[in-house]
Design a protein around this motif. Sequence first.
Motif, PDB file in Angstrom:
ATOM      1  N   ARG A   6     -25.747  33.381   2.812  1.00 41.05           N
ATOM      2  CA  ARG A   6     -25.562  33.324   1.583  1.00 41.05           C
ATOM      3  C   ARG A   6     -26.550  32.532   0.804  1.00 41.05           C
ATOM      4  N   LEU A   7     -27.316  31.757   1.440  1.00 40.03           N
ATOM      5  CA  LEU A   7     -28.106  30.545   0.923  1.00 40.03           C
ATOM      6  C   LEU A   7     -29.195  31.293  -0.178  1.00 40.03           C
ATOM      7  N   SER A   8     -29.848  32.230   0.254  1.00 39.50           N
ATOM      8  CA  SER A   8     -30.859  32.791  -0.809  1.00 39.50           C
ATOM      9  C   SER A   8     -30.376  33.546  -1.845  1.00 39.50           C
ATOM     10  N   SER A   9     -29.259  34.034  -1.736  1.00 39.53           N
ATOM     11  CA  SER A   9     -28.418  34.780  -2.933  1.00 39.53           C
ATOM     12  C   SER A   9     -28.103  33.778  -4.002  1.00 39.53           C
ATOM     13  N   ILE A  10     -27.368  32.752  -3.451  1.00 41.95           N
ATOM     14  CA  ILE A  10     -26.849  31.620  -4.153  1.00 41.95           C
ATOM     15  C   ILE A  10     -28.085  30.936  -4.864  1.00 41.95           C
ATOM     16  N   ARG A  11     -29.178  30.790  -4.304  1.00 38.94           N
ATOM     17  CA  ARG A  11     -30.294  30.081  -5.017  1.00 38.94           C
ATOM     18  C   ARG A  11     -30.799  30.956  -5.962  1.00 38.94           C
ATOM     19  N   LYS A  12     -30.881  32.177  -6.004  1.00 42.88           N
ATOM     20  CA  LYS A  12     -31.226  33.273  -6.728  1.00 42.88           C
ATOM     21  C   LYS A  12     -30.447  33.095  -8.054  1.00 42.88           C
ATOM     22  N   LEU A  13     -29.108  33.136  -7.793  1.00 42.45           N
ATOM     23  CA  LEU A  13     -28.058  33.089  -8.908  1.00 42.45           C
ATOM     24  C   LEU A  13     -28.168  31.850  -9.843  1.00 42.45           C
ATOM     25  N   GLU A  14     -28.239  30.579  -9.050  1.00 43.10           N
ATOM     26  CA  GLU A  14     -28.416  29.488  -9.798  1.00 43.10           C
ATOM     27  C   GLU A  14     -29.512  29.476 -10.422  1.00 43.10           C
ATOM     28  N   LYS A  15     -30.878  30.006 -10.028  1.00 42.61           N
ATOM     29  CA  LYS A  15     -31.848  29.972 -11.216  1.00 42.61           C
ATOM     30  C   LYS A  15     -31.719  30.859 -12.476  1.00 42.61           C
ATOM     31  N   LYS A  16     -30.493  31.828 -12.246  1.00 41.34           N
ATOM     32  CA  LYS A  16     -30.336  32.553 -13.207  1.00 41.34           C
ATOM     33  C   LYS A  16     -29.280  31.830 -14.067  1.00 41.34           C
ATOM     34  N   ASN A  17     -29.004  30.787 -13.814  1.00 43.58           N
ATOM     35  CA  ASN A  17     -28.067  29.964 -14.517  1.00 43.58           C
ATOM     36  C   ASN A  17     -26.616  30.100 -14.234  1.00 43.58           C
ATOM     37  N   TYR A  18     -26.264  30.870 -13.177  1.00 44.28           N
ATOM     38  CA  TYR A  18     -24.847  31.224 -12.843  1.00 44.28           C
ATOM     39  C   TYR A  18     -24.411  30.189 -12.006  1.00 44.28           C
ATOM     40  N   LYS A  19     -23.133  29.748 -12.095  1.00 45.36           N
ATOM     41  CA  LYS A  19     -22.615  28.438 -11.472  1.00 45.36           C
ATOM     42  C   LYS A  19     -21.811  28.953 -10.199  1.00 45.36           C
ATOM     43  N   VAL A  20     -22.342  28.990  -9.020  1.00 48.26           N
ATOM     44  CA  VAL A  20     -21.832  29.318  -7.734  1.00 48.26           C
ATOM     45  C   VAL A  20     -21.046  28.099  -7.159  1.00 48.26           C
TER      46      VAL A  20
END
Length: 293
Positions: A106-120
């Motif tokens: 899940r690491l890569s998808s979480i990093r991508k989401l966080e770069k989009k300002n989503y709060k995982v």
Amino acid sequence: MTTSSQIKTVKIAYFSGTGSTARVADTFESELTRRGISVIKSEIKQGNICSDEKEDLLILLYAVHACNAPKIVYQWIDSLDGKKQTPVAVISVSGGGEITPNTACRLSSIRKLEKKNYKVFYEKMIVMPSNWIIKTDDGLAIRLVDILPLKVKHIVDDLLKGVICRTKPKLIDRVFSRIGEMEKNGAKFFGRNLRVNTNCNSCGWCAKNCSANNIIMMDDKPAFGEKCILCLKCIYGCPRQALEAGTLKFIIIKEGYNLKDLENRMQGIQLAPVEDLAKGYIWKGVKEYLLED
């Protein structure tokens, strides 16, 4: 963190190849709806750009591909507007569980989401029967299907309480994750080399249902491009079993993969203990998942 009193609408975005993650998405939808929460369910497909719903919580579900999210999930994340700062739960689905080599999936998808300002704030693994290389014993497979509603209930309990659940991937699994990204290039080769056998009746099911738009009908026969993401949906889903792997044939389970068929053939069958069926390291994650409190 967002709590149940603040969560009115949940968006479930999911990618499913052979049906397991779709079943997980349906189960989340049922559980959330039962609790009076509005659900927007959206299947991730090629060209399916994220719409502008105003959800209070986003649940991202995907089948694990080579220790990572599938390429199509990364493309979907890239389509997000990056302005919402919506809380996100990332739920991966695998046949092996939360063990090496999958703890970094899940690491890569979480990093991508966080770069989009989503709060995982939450991540978890759901285990479903394996659809490639090694077939899950039917006794384990049906248990995984039967326990799914309970597992989803526990996750929804956490999400509505605002429980924070983030994991720390093992270093070796971070390496496996990096190596696994190479599969995305190998998938193109696999897709180009799919074969059509004499069972084909030109129904076009494969072209209509390919999530990556890798299949088109030419002269009443399927033709394959270079967009394949190796989800195996076409091979297992073809109503006439007319598609075959031209390369990497060892990854295909000869008996096929269909959850409804599994449920039908296991009706009324007495099951052996989990410990007797899940022996060896390869099934360690499945055993722990089924036996955990």
